[in-house]
Motif scaffolding. Structure first.
Motif, PDB file in Angstrom:
ATOM      1  N   LEU A 168       0.821  -1.217   0.000  1.00  0.00           N
ATOM      2  CA  LEU A 168       0.000   0.000   0.000  1.00  0.00           C
ATOM      3  C   LEU A 168       0.851   1.261   0.000  1.00  0.00           C
ATOM      4  O   LEU A 168       0.314   2.372  -0.062  1.00  0.00           O
ATOM      5  CB  LEU A 168      -0.919   0.011   1.229  1.00  0.00           C
ATOM      6  N   GLY A 169       2.180   1.093   0.118  1.00  0.00           N
ATOM      7  CA  GLY A 169       3.066   2.252   0.151  1.00  0.00           C
ATOM      8  C   GLY A 169       3.009   2.997   1.464  1.00  0.00           C
ATOM      9  O   GLY A 169       3.387   4.170   1.534  1.00  0.00           O
ATOM     10  N   THR A 170       2.553   2.317   2.521  1.00  0.00           N
ATOM     11  CA  THR A 170       2.401   2.985   3.817  1.00  0.00           C
ATOM     12  C   THR A 170       3.353   2.433   4.872  1.00  0.00           C
ATOM     13  O   THR A 170       3.204   2.749   6.056  1.00  0.00           O
ATOM     14  CB  THR A 170       0.955   2.824   4.329  1.00  0.00           C
ATOM     15  N   ALA A 171       4.333   1.610   4.463  1.00  0.00           N
ATOM     16  CA  ALA A 171       5.242   0.999   5.437  1.00  0.00           C
ATOM     17  C   ALA A 171       6.682   1.087   4.943  1.00  0.00           C
ATOM     18  O   ALA A 171       6.944   1.082   3.733  1.00  0.00           O
ATOM     19  CB  ALA A 171       4.847  -0.454   5.682  1.00  0.00           C
ATOM     20  N   VAL A 172       7.602   1.190   5.902  1.00  0.00           N
ATOM     21  CA  VAL A 172       9.041   1.165   5.605  1.00  0.00           C
ATOM     22  C   VAL A 172       9.726   0.274   6.633  1.00  0.00           C
ATOM     23  O   VAL A 172       9.258   0.137   7.769  1.00  0.00           O
ATOM     24  CB  VAL A 172       9.665   2.578   5.651  1.00  0.00           C
ATOM     25  N   ASP A 173      10.824  -0.340   6.209  1.00  0.00           N
ATOM     26  CA  ASP A 173      11.671  -1.093   7.132  1.00  0.00           C
ATOM     27  C   ASP A 173      12.925  -0.262   7.376  1.00  0.00           C
ATOM     28  O   ASP A 173      13.623   0.124   6.419  1.00  0.00           O
ATOM     29  CB  ASP A 173      12.050  -2.455   6.538  1.00  0.00           C
ATOM     30  N   LEU A 174      13.199   0.040   8.643  1.00  0.00           N
ATOM     31  CA  LEU A 174      14.325   0.900   9.021  1.00  0.00           C
ATOM     32  C   LEU A 174      15.288   0.125   9.915  1.00  0.00           C
ATOM     33  O   LEU A 174      14.863  -0.658  10.777  1.00  0.00           O
ATOM     34  CB  LEU A 174      13.820   2.140   9.774  1.00  0.00           C
ATOM     35  N   HIS A 198       9.001   9.734  19.337  1.00  0.00           N
ATOM     36  CA  HIS A 198       8.785  10.885  18.456  1.00  0.00           C
ATOM     37  C   HIS A 198       8.145  10.569  17.103  1.00  0.00           C
ATOM     38  O   HIS A 198       7.671  11.495  16.432  1.00  0.00           O
ATOM     39  CB  HIS A 198      10.136  11.586  18.201  1.00  0.00           C
ATOM     40  N   ALA A 199       8.120   9.327  16.680  1.00  0.00           N
ATOM     41  CA  ALA A 199       7.664   9.017  15.317  1.00  0.00           C
ATOM     42  C   ALA A 199       6.221   9.481  15.059  1.00  0.00           C
ATOM     43  O   ALA A 199       5.907  10.011  13.983  1.00  0.00           O
ATOM     44  CB  ALA A 199       7.793   7.517  15.050  1.00  0.00           C
ATOM     45  N   GLU A 200       5.365   9.300  16.040  1.00  0.00           N
ATOM     46  CA  GLU A 200       3.956   9.651  15.811  1.00  0.00           C
ATOM     47  C   GLU A 200       3.755  11.153  15.657  1.00  0.00           C
ATOM     48  O   GLU A 200       2.737  11.587  15.112  1.00  0.00           O
ATOM     49  CB  GLU A 200       3.088   9.108  16.952  1.00  0.00           C
ATOM     50  N   GLU A 201       4.726  11.942  16.124  1.00  0.00           N
ATOM     51  CA  GLU A 201       4.627  13.387  15.918  1.00  0.00           C
ATOM     52  C   GLU A 201       4.667  13.725  14.430  1.00  0.00           C
ATOM     53  O   GLU A 201       4.195  14.789  14.016  1.00  0.00           O
ATOM     54  CB  GLU A 201       5.778  14.097  16.639  1.00  0.00           C
ATOM     55  N   TYR A 202       5.197  12.819  13.640  1.00  0.00           N
ATOM     56  CA  TYR A 202       5.348  13.054  12.204  1.00  0.00           C
ATOM     57  C   TYR A 202       4.472  12.117  11.371  1.00  0.00           C
ATOM     58  O   TYR A 202       4.639  12.014  10.160  1.00  0.00           O
ATOM     59  CB  TYR A 202       6.825  12.886  11.818  1.00  0.00           C
ATOM     60  N   GLY A 203       3.560  11.404  12.045  1.00  0.00           N
ATOM     61  CA  GLY A 203       2.599  10.576  11.315  1.00  0.00           C
ATOM     62  C   GLY A 203       3.029   9.145  11.084  1.00  0.00           C
ATOM     63  O   GLY A 203       2.464   8.466  10.215  1.00  0.00           O
ATOM     64  N   TRP A 204       3.998   8.648  11.846  1.00  0.00           N
ATOM     65  CA  TRP A 204       4.456   7.272  11.692  1.00  0.00           C
ATOM     66  C   TRP A 204       4.412   6.573  13.044  1.00  0.00           C
ATOM     67  O   TRP A 204       4.508   7.208  14.092  1.00  0.00           O
ATOM     68  CB  TRP A 204       5.874   7.230  11.107  1.00  0.00           C
ATOM     69  N   THR A 205       4.240   5.249  13.008  1.00  0.00           N
ATOM     70  CA  THR A 205       4.070   4.512  14.263  1.00  0.00           C
ATOM     71  C   THR A 205       4.597   3.091  14.123  1.00  0.00           C
ATOM     72  O   THR A 205       4.830   2.594  13.008  1.00  0.00           O
ATOM     73  CB  THR A 205       2.574   4.478  14.656  1.00  0.00           C
ATOM     74  N   VAL A 211       0.432   6.345  10.125  1.00  0.00           N
ATOM     75  CA  VAL A 211      -0.784   6.266  10.946  1.00  0.00           C
ATOM     76  C   VAL A 211      -2.028   6.187  10.060  1.00  0.00           C
ATOM     77  O   VAL A 211      -3.127   5.889  10.547  1.00  0.00           O
ATOM     78  CB  VAL A 211      -0.893   7.484  11.886  1.00  0.00           C
ATOM     79  N   GLU A 212      -1.875   6.449   8.776  1.00  0.00           N
ATOM     80  CA  GLU A 212      -3.002   6.368   7.848  1.00  0.00           C
ATOM     81  C   GLU A 212      -3.144   4.988   7.225  1.00  0.00           C
ATOM     82  O   GLU A 212      -3.984   4.783   6.345  1.00  0.00           O
ATOM     83  CB  GLU A 212      -2.851   7.420   6.746  1.00  0.00           C
ATOM     84  N   THR A 213      -2.345   4.044   7.666  1.00  0.00           N
ATOM     85  CA  THR A 213      -2.457   2.678   7.156  1.00  0.00           C
ATOM     86  C   THR A 213      -3.818   2.102   7.530  1.00  0.00           C
ATOM     87  O   THR A 213      -4.186   2.088   8.712  1.00  0.00           O
ATOM     88  CB  THR A 213      -1.355   1.783   7.749  1.00  0.00           C
TER      89      THR A 213
END
Length: 499
Positions: A442-448, A466-473, A493-495
């Protein structure tokens, strides 16, 4: 000349008494109560005038009228005391003479009756002196005064008849108007009750409610005194205009609702067709969903498409209101049926291909158009959904400020084939979801890379804070105590987590 105080023949007075009594009884029998009441007051005062001159034939006409008015007024005012009620309790028949209650308006009707009675007495009054002289000298002239006496009887009787006829006509007219208005009120009330939440403008319903109240006030009014001829007709016309306005507003509302449903059906239809196509492809690959769910969606889609085809804008304008409102409701139901059947098929396909409860099947997973994706600036070999890139870049900038380096991206969007390459149906990779079930598609995930410390390291701790401050969780299933602990897997967070 005729003397106003000439003797009134007792026979004439007696006839007038009888006719007046009969007229009063007839009015009580055939006229509406609101008309019979005032007419009865007029006739009652006239009756008293006749009785006065019956007892005193030579009584002055004005005195007879004044006496009648005084007597009627005294009787009416007596009802302000207690003695009439006490008398009526002992002698109920006395109500025909005394009445039962006080009414200020009755005094006006008594005055009119006394005046009319006096006026008629002038007509019935004594003979001219020339006729008396002729009677003494010419026997043949007796026919003339006899004729005049007949005329004297006929004139007041005719006037009484005219008064009665006018009263009956007015009463009948008022009764007919009232009946018609009452029927209109019933229709208007039904329209008001049936139009709740079905009009384009609520003001028209308020106007109709006001018109109904006004019509009710007219119907409650006393005929002649409060409700004159034409009042009910005017109220009925106002009601008719208000009902028409509500009817037109309902039509506008239903037409608009049908048009909106047709517009909202288009994306629902496209989604359903896309899901059917995707499940057909999976069926060919041996991953078919429950066939009953696929058949249900086909049936719902066919029924909805047929309904929309046979109820186009041109057809809607020709339908009666009831059918139009029914069509709008039916189109809504058909659209919702397709939407529900689509959801059911997606759930069935999810159950067929996604083994884990936190995995969700989406037909577009791994098949996003290139224009919906954007490369990650510091790792251009990987991409994410274009609308999510800004948040990821901001997260990376904050990460750099903390650790002096970019986020290490190992994976981003995966096409269907890329996902298939890391997932072998015969030997499933526990670290990869089946194609169509991965958020990478879906283009909504990354592996870091979280460094060698992984869950225990400073990088993971900083990201969690801090990740959720920028829309990631970090999803629950990838937590240390989750189904599949993965410190590197981060999602927007929009996944979507379900349908």
């Amino acid at each position: 000349m005729t003397s106003p105080d000439a003797r009134v023949p007792r026979a004439a007075s007696a006839v007038l008494v009888v006719v007046t009594v009969l007229a009063g009884l007839g009015g009580r029998r055939w006229l509406p109560a609101d008309v019979a009441g005032p007419l009865g007051d007029v006739l009652y005062a006239m009756l008293v005038v006749w009785l006065v001159v019956l007892v005193f034939p030579r009584a002055p006409r004005g005195l007879a009228s004044a006496t009648a008015l005084a007597l009627c007024t005294a009787i009416e005012l007596s009802h302000l005391t207690e003695w009439p009620a006490a008398l009526l309790e002992r002698l109920p028949a006395a109500r025909f003479v005394l009445g039962t209650t006080f009414g200020a308006a009755d005094l006006a009707w008594y005055a009119l009756g006394a005046f009319l009675g006096g006026a008629l007495l002038v007509v019935v009054g004594g003979r001219p002196e020339a006729v008396d002289e002729a009677l003494r000298h010419v026997r043949a002239a007796r026919a003339r005064p006899a004729g005049r006496r007949v005329t004297a009887f006929l004139v007041p009787l005719t006037l009484l008849g005219v008064v009665a006829a006018v009263g009956i006509g007015v009463g009948r007219s008022l009764s007919i108007e009232a009946d018609e208005l009452a029927a209109q009120v019933e229709v208007a009330q039904a329209e008001l009750d049936g139009s709740a939440d079905k009009v384009a403008d609520d003001d028209v319903r308020s106007a109709l409610s006001t018109a109904i109240d006004d019509a009710g006030t007219v119907l409650e009014g006393r005929p002649v005194l409060d409700r004159r001829p034409g009042d009910a007709t005017d109220a009925g016309e106002r009601l008719e205009r208000a009902v028409t306005a509500v009817h037109d507003s309902r039509r506008t509302f239903a037409t608009t609702a049908a048009a909106e449903v047709r517009e909202t059906f288009a994306p629902v239809q496209r989604k359903a067709e896309r899901i059917l196509t995707a499940t057909d492809e999976l069926a060919d690959a041996g991953q078919a969903a429950d066939e009953s769910a696929r058949a249900a969606l086909r049936d719902a889609l066919d029924a909805a498409t047929a309904a929309h085809t046979t109820t186009g804008p041109d057809q809607l304008t020709e339908l009666p209101l009831a059918e139009l409102e029914s069509v709008a409701g039916d189109l809504t139901t058909r659209r919702d049926d397709v939407d529900l059947a689509t959801h059911d098929l997606m759930s069935a396909q999810d159950a067929a291909v996604c083994p884990e409860p936190d995995q969700v099947w989406f037909p577009q997973a791994g098949k996003l158009a290139a224009k919906r994706l954007a490369p990650i600036p510091w790792a251009p070999q990987h991409s994410v959904r274009a609308d999510l890139l800004e948040g990821l870049v901001a997260l990376d900038e904050a990460y750099q400020a903390e650790f002096g380096e970019h986020l290490t991206v190992n994976s981003g969007y995966r096409s269907y084939d890329d996902q298939l390459a890391v997932y072998n149906p015969d030997q499933p990779n526990p670290l990869a979801a089946p194609p169509g079930c991965s958020n990478h598609g879906l283009g909504t995930a990354v592996d870091l890379s979280m460094g060698p410390e992984s869950f225990d390291g400073a990088r993971y701790a900083w990201m969690k804070e801090h990740a959720e401050e920028y829309g990631w969780t970090h999803p629950a299933w990838a937590e240390p105590d989750g189904r599949l602990p993965e410190p590197w897997h981060w999602e927007s967070v929009e996944t979507p987590l379900g349908y």
